[in-house]
Design an enzyme around this catalytic site. Structure first.
Site, PDB file in Angstrom:
ATOM      1  CG  HIS A  67      12.018 -87.319  34.440  1.00 46.97           C
ATOM      2  ND1 HIS A  67      10.195 -87.013  33.959  1.00 46.97           N
ATOM      3  CD2 HIS A  67      11.574 -86.296  34.830  1.00 46.97           C
ATOM      4  CE1 HIS A  67       9.812 -86.335  33.772  1.00 46.97           C
ATOM      5  NE2 HIS A  67      10.675 -85.441  34.046  1.00 46.97           N
ATOM      6  CG  ASP A 114       5.142 -88.042  32.360  1.00 43.14           C
ATOM      7  OD1 ASP A 114       6.901 -88.269  32.423  1.00 43.14           O
ATOM      8  OD2 ASP A 114       4.464 -88.366  31.439  1.00 43.14           O
TER       9      ASP A 114
END
Length: 399
Positions: A371, A375
């Site tokens: 992450h 995304d």
């Protein structure tokens, strides 16, 4: 008679050391050129080193379970042969380097031949050997420095022997390396996992229809992993920012698509052979290379370079009955896909004439990603993209 110092050869750009597993010859044995001398293990794969000369194994410089750095001498052979600069891989891969007058003077004073100079790893520009490099080499050579591995686990011997209800099992080398790799990955990457369900009925029926004829005609087992790899490659081409790595605050976008296949070994350990340039193969090509890599992985016959350079990894957790999971990213990659067990399910099927209930073959895809740089939109869309390619697989494909 003269002595030949056998160095640990370079085995790949990311491999700096290896553990001595066992010697295949005894001191005093005569060895022919290309005879296997010693079995070694890196954090990637086990392999064997052969003798580049005819001679007698005079002395082993490293014992089993000790760790040698690339370029360290691991054995001394007594031989009458004259050596050429092309006798070992570390020399073959290196172009002739410039040596400063200071380095040459130190080498001459210490009795280091030009051949030995070529084996020294240089940290200077264009891999040139610096004063610091050659002095470090001399110190290691004089003191025959070795690095004992995993001494921190020796404390296990101090555990109370009276605990009769417990069995103490010490981790083997590969398990220790895997443990360290997993912890390091969790510390580096911010793991997130997205889950998608895919209908693979067409693929299952296609395989059932042609698998026997295919194996008879080609000698190859038709596994579904080839289809999974093909669909992942297509999704990477559509969403290339999945195919990256991270260096500090820089994102490195990979032009090549190298697919790693997480493979369970018979002893329960894990290894990840890599399909280099997976996008260059058709389905038959993928079937052949996947079968070959997995077969050799399970029989400990992979070369070190065949476990390096992966840019994206697939793990088939369905092979041991799991539906989905949260796989750990294989560093320095940023994403990994786990493929679950194929199950028959009652499903609502939409058609132009209306909806009806039917039996379909379904599978869960678990996509873990970093992450820091991926995304949820990209990570989730990639998993969905793979699912769509699986569902649209051409069941009329001829192979």
């Amino acid at each position: 008679m003269s002595e030949y110092n056998l160095p640990l050869p370079a085995m790949g750009e990311s491999i700096a050391e290896a553990t001595i597993i066992r010697w295949l010859k005894k001191e005093g044995d005569f060895v022919k050129k290309e005879d296997l001398l010693v079995e070694i293990a890196t954090d990637k794969v086990n392999s064997e080193i052969s003798s580049p000369v005819n001679g007698i194994l005079k002395k082993k410089l490293f014992a089993p379970n000790e760790v040698a750095k690339v370029g360290n001498f691991i054995a001394i052979l007594e031989t009458e042969e004259k050596f050429s600069l092309g006798s070992i891989p570390i020399i073959e891969k290196r172009k002739k380097r410039f040596y400063s007058p200071l380095v040459r003077t130190i080498a001459k004073k210490e009795g280091i031949s030009f051949y030995e100079l070529e084996t020294i790893e240089g940290t200077g520009e264009k891999e040139r050997v610096t004063k610091k490099d050659i002095l470090k080499y001399i110190r290691i050579k004089k003191n025959n420095i070795v690095i004992p591995k995993y001494n921190r686990y020796n404390s296990i011997q101090s555990i109370n022997k009276n605990q009769k209800n417990e069995e103490i099992i010490e981790m083997d080398r590969m398990r220790r390396i895997t443990a360290e790799h997993m912890i390091r990955s969790k510390n580096i990457s911010a793991h997130v996992t997205s889950f998608v369900e895919a209908d693979v009925t067409n693929i299952v029926k296609w395989r059932e229809k042609i698998k026997e004829t295919f194996q008879k005609n080609t000698g190859e087992k038709l596994t579904l992993m080839s289809v999974f790899v093909e669909c992942v490659v297509k999704a990477i081409k559509d969403l290339p920012m999945i195919n990256i790595s991270v260096n500090g605050t820089s994102i490195i976008k990979k032009r090549n698509i190298h697919i790693g296949l997480a493979t369970a070994l018979p002893n329960g350990n894990l290894i990840v052979p890599v399909i280099k340039n997976a996008d260059s193969y058709n389905l038959i090509g993928l079937i052949k290379i996947i079968n070959d890599l997995i077969k050799r992985a399970k029989s400990n016959q992979l070369k070190p370079e065949e476990t390096q350079g992966g840019t994206y990894t697939i793990s088939n957790i369905g092979s041991f009955g799991n539906l989905f999971g949260t796989p750990i990213i294989h560093q320095p990659q940023v994403a990994i896909l786990a493929i679950g067990l194929i199950q028959k399910k009652l499903s609502i099927i939409e058609t132009p004439k209306g909806d009806f209930i039917g039996i379909r073959h379904k599978i869960y895809l678990s996509h873990s990603y970093d992450h820091r740089v991926i995304d949820g939109v990209l990570g989730g869309c990639f998993a969905k993209k793979v699912a769509l390619y699986l569902e649209k697989f051409n069941c009329y494909t001829k192979i």
